[in-house]
Enzyme design. Sequence first.
Site, PDB file in Angstrom:
ATOM      1  NE  ARG A 223     -43.667  66.526  24.350  1.00 48.15           N
ATOM      2  CZ  ARG A 223     -43.150  65.610  25.164  1.00 48.15           C
ATOM      3  NH1 ARG A 223     -43.395  65.752  26.506  1.00 48.15           N
ATOM      4  NH2 ARG A 223     -42.465  64.518  24.750  1.00 48.15           N
ATOM      5  CG  HIS A 271     -39.770  68.685  29.550  1.00 42.90           C
ATOM      6  ND1 HIS A 271     -40.092  69.030  28.046  1.00 42.90           N
ATOM      7  CD2 HIS A 271     -40.168  67.575  29.769  1.00 42.90           C
ATOM      8  CE1 HIS A 271     -40.631  67.648  27.730  1.00 42.90           C
ATOM      9  NE2 HIS A 271     -40.487  66.767  28.722  1.00 42.90           N
TER      10      HIS A 271
HETATM   11  P1  NDP Z   1     -49.471  56.588  26.183  1.00 43.14           P
HETATM   12  O1  NDP Z   1     -49.382  56.530  24.628  1.00 43.14           O
HETATM   13  O2  NDP Z   1     -49.280  55.147  26.775  1.00 43.14           O
HETATM   14  O3  NDP Z   1     -50.830  56.896  26.651  1.00 43.14           O
HETATM   15  C1  NDP Z   1     -51.580  57.803  26.037  1.00 43.14           C
HETATM   16  C2  NDP Z   1     -52.919  57.966  26.664  1.00 43.14           C
HETATM   17  O4  NDP Z   1     -53.830  59.158  25.966  1.00 43.14           O
HETATM   18  C3  NDP Z   1     -53.623  56.793  26.306  1.00 43.14           C
HETATM   19  O5  NDP Z   1     -54.745  56.346  27.532  1.00 43.14           O
HETATM   20  C4  NDP Z   1     -54.812  57.099  25.195  1.00 43.14           C
HETATM   21  O6  NDP Z   1     -55.937  56.327  25.093  1.00 43.14           O
HETATM   22  C5  NDP Z   1     -54.866  58.704  25.635  1.00 43.14           C
HETATM   23  N1  NDP Z   1     -55.335  59.582  24.412  1.00 43.14           N
HETATM   24  C6  NDP Z   1     -54.658  59.928  23.314  1.00 43.14           C
HETATM   25  N2  NDP Z   1     -55.272  60.629  22.613  1.00 43.14           N
HETATM   26  C7  NDP Z   1     -56.782  60.610  23.079  1.00 43.14           C
HETATM   27  C8  NDP Z   1     -57.674  61.311  22.559  1.00 43.14           C
HETATM   28  N3  NDP Z   1     -57.760  62.144  21.592  1.00 43.14           N
HETATM   29  N4  NDP Z   1     -58.832  61.434  23.590  1.00 43.14           N
HETATM   30  C9  NDP Z   1     -58.548  60.804  24.776  1.00 43.14           C
HETATM   31  N5  NDP Z   1     -57.675  60.041  25.048  1.00 43.14           N
HETATM   32  C10 NDP Z   1     -56.464  60.059  24.365  1.00 43.14           C
HETATM   33  O7  NDP Z   1     -48.381  57.712  26.404  1.00 43.14           O
HETATM   34  P2  NDP Z   1     -47.656  57.823  27.797  1.00 43.14           P
HETATM   35  O8  NDP Z   1     -48.438  57.488  29.073  1.00 43.14           O
HETATM   36  O9  NDP Z   1     -46.282  56.976  27.725  1.00 43.14           O
HETATM   37  O10 NDP Z   1     -47.236  59.397  27.682  1.00 43.14           O
HETATM   38  C11 NDP Z   1     -47.744  60.387  27.787  1.00 43.14           C
HETATM   39  C12 NDP Z   1     -47.263  61.564  27.526  1.00 43.14           C
HETATM   40  O11 NDP Z   1     -46.565  62.138  28.634  1.00 43.14           O
HETATM   41  C13 NDP Z   1     -46.077  61.583  26.191  1.00 43.14           C
HETATM   42  O12 NDP Z   1     -46.769  61.451  25.078  1.00 43.14           O
HETATM   43  C14 NDP Z   1     -45.454  62.871  26.662  1.00 43.14           C
HETATM   44  O13 NDP Z   1     -45.865  63.868  25.780  1.00 43.14           O
HETATM   45  C15 NDP Z   1     -45.319  63.005  28.236  1.00 43.14           C
HETATM   46  N6  NDP Z   1     -44.302  62.808  28.927  1.00 43.14           N
HETATM   47  C16 NDP Z   1     -43.756  63.809  29.724  1.00 43.14           C
HETATM   48  C17 NDP Z   1     -42.728  63.800  30.390  1.00 43.14           C
HETATM   49  C18 NDP Z   1     -42.039  64.784  31.304  1.00 43.14           C
HETATM   50  O14 NDP Z   1     -41.131  64.547  31.816  1.00 43.14           O
HETATM   51  N7  NDP Z   1     -42.891  65.958  31.441  1.00 43.14           N
HETATM   52  C19 NDP Z   1     -41.798  62.521  30.668  1.00 43.14           C
HETATM   53  C20 NDP Z   1     -42.649  61.556  29.684  1.00 43.14           C
HETATM   54  C21 NDP Z   1     -43.853  61.562  29.064  1.00 43.14           C
HETATM   55  P3  NDP Z   1     -56.118  55.019  24.957  1.00 43.14           P
HETATM   56  O15 NDP Z   1     -55.585  54.356  26.093  1.00 43.14           O
HETATM   57  O16 NDP Z   1     -57.598  54.855  24.710  1.00 43.14           O
HETATM   58  O17 NDP Z   1     -55.185  54.636  23.587  1.00 43.14           O
HETATM   59  C1  OXD Z   2     -40.832  62.220  27.148  1.00 42.89           C
HETATM   60  C2  OXD Z   2     -40.382  63.634  27.765  1.00 42.89           C
HETATM   61  O1  OXD Z   2     -41.523  62.271  26.201  1.00 42.89           O
HETATM   62  O2  OXD Z   2     -39.386  63.534  28.664  1.00 42.89           O
HETATM   63  O3  OXD Z   2     -40.250  61.160  27.482  1.00 42.89           O
HETATM   64  O4  OXD Z   2     -41.413  64.389  27.890  1.00 42.89           O
END
Ligand code: NDP
Ligand code: OXD
Length: 308
Positions: A223, A271
């Site tokens: 993000r 994006h």
């Molecule tokens: P998940 O919820 O599956 O994974 C999030 C990860 O971040 C987990 O490993 C979590 O740790 C870690 N995390 C969260 N908070 C913290 C913190 N404070 N300190 C350390 N680690 C932290 O999310 P996704 O992988 O499904 O997606 C991630 C992001 O990607 C989405 O939220 C979205 O914003 C972005 N995205 C962007 C896209 C694009 O096209 N650019 C498309 C899709 C998504 P733990 O495993 O320990 O819980």
């Molecule tokens: C998502 C994205 O969060 O597209 O899936 O950014």
Amino acid sequence: MSILLISSKSTDGWFKAIKEENEEIEVEVYPDVKDKDAIEYALVWNHPPGVFDEFPNIKVISSMGAGVDHITRDPKLPEDVTITRIVDDQLAIDMAEFVLARSMAHLRNLSLHQRFAEKQEWKPKSYKRIADVQAGILGMGNLGITVGEKLADAGFKVRGWSRSEKHLEDINSFAGREELDEFLSGTDILICLLPLTSETEDILNKELFQKLPKGAFLINAARGNHLVEDDLLEMIDSEHLSGAALDVFREEPLPEGHPFWTHHQIQVTPHNASVSQPSSAVPQVLENYERMKNGKELLNVVDRERGY
Ligand code: NDP
Ligand code: OXD
């Protein structure tokens, strides 16, 4: 009972995919909603804040994507509603392909050579090899793990940082703030795949960048609000960072005239690193709709306390 679609983008693909899966389901598209009291389940992307006040019986709000910050930032979000999100193998594979492409373009100086070519300049530049590079992933969730596996398969040394420790083949795990500095000190390509929460907002800042080795490269596909934009520009201009590939921005579309558009060491994509496909995501949406109707536990529920 019906499903409500609300999105800042076209909802046609979602409408069609739901109907193809089950034509009996009533689907309403905001703002032309016939029966607001009948809405218990909404599928949303960037809804107008406060809109759920119009739907007194709403029980579940599902994100059309993986991220839910566009939902949780609504100050008028109903307290007792359940939030769900998309967890999809194809979304993770698409993200892995994007990150691999960006990493390779960086190692091989592809955008620099493109600029030379546009000026018909023959200037071979030395390149880095995969085997000599450590990729470090912030966020080892659904996307981060698949990205890590893809990079490791390609020959990168891979490390990942998350809240909780992970035990993964070929990926070094670091967890929590206490292990962040060690993680950063060995990261040549930093890939941000964190959810946007109060804990992760502005995490990509000068203090963090200074802990990376000189010449490190940033890929932010999470993000825009993870990144302090001026800090990135300062760190690139002072040659501590070699550049960045950015897919997400504080303001989207990236405004005309923004310095990222024309910076030679920053590559911008709109994006679309990985886009949820309705045909792939709708089965889990409808599974949750059925579960809600039958009072069962839902899939891919967001922990509202943690924010992801
Ligand atoms: P998940 O919820 O599956 O994974 C999030 C990860 O971040 C987990 O490993 C979590 O740790 C870690 N995390 C969260 N908070 C913290 C913190 N404070 N300190 C350390 N680690 C932290 O999310 P996704 O992988 O499904 O997606 C991630 C992001 O990607 C989405 O939220 C979205 O914003 C972005 N995205 C962007 C896209 C694009 O096209 N650019 C498309 C899709 C998504 P733990 O495993 O320990 O819980
Ligand atoms: C998502 C994205 O969060 O597209 O899936 O950014």
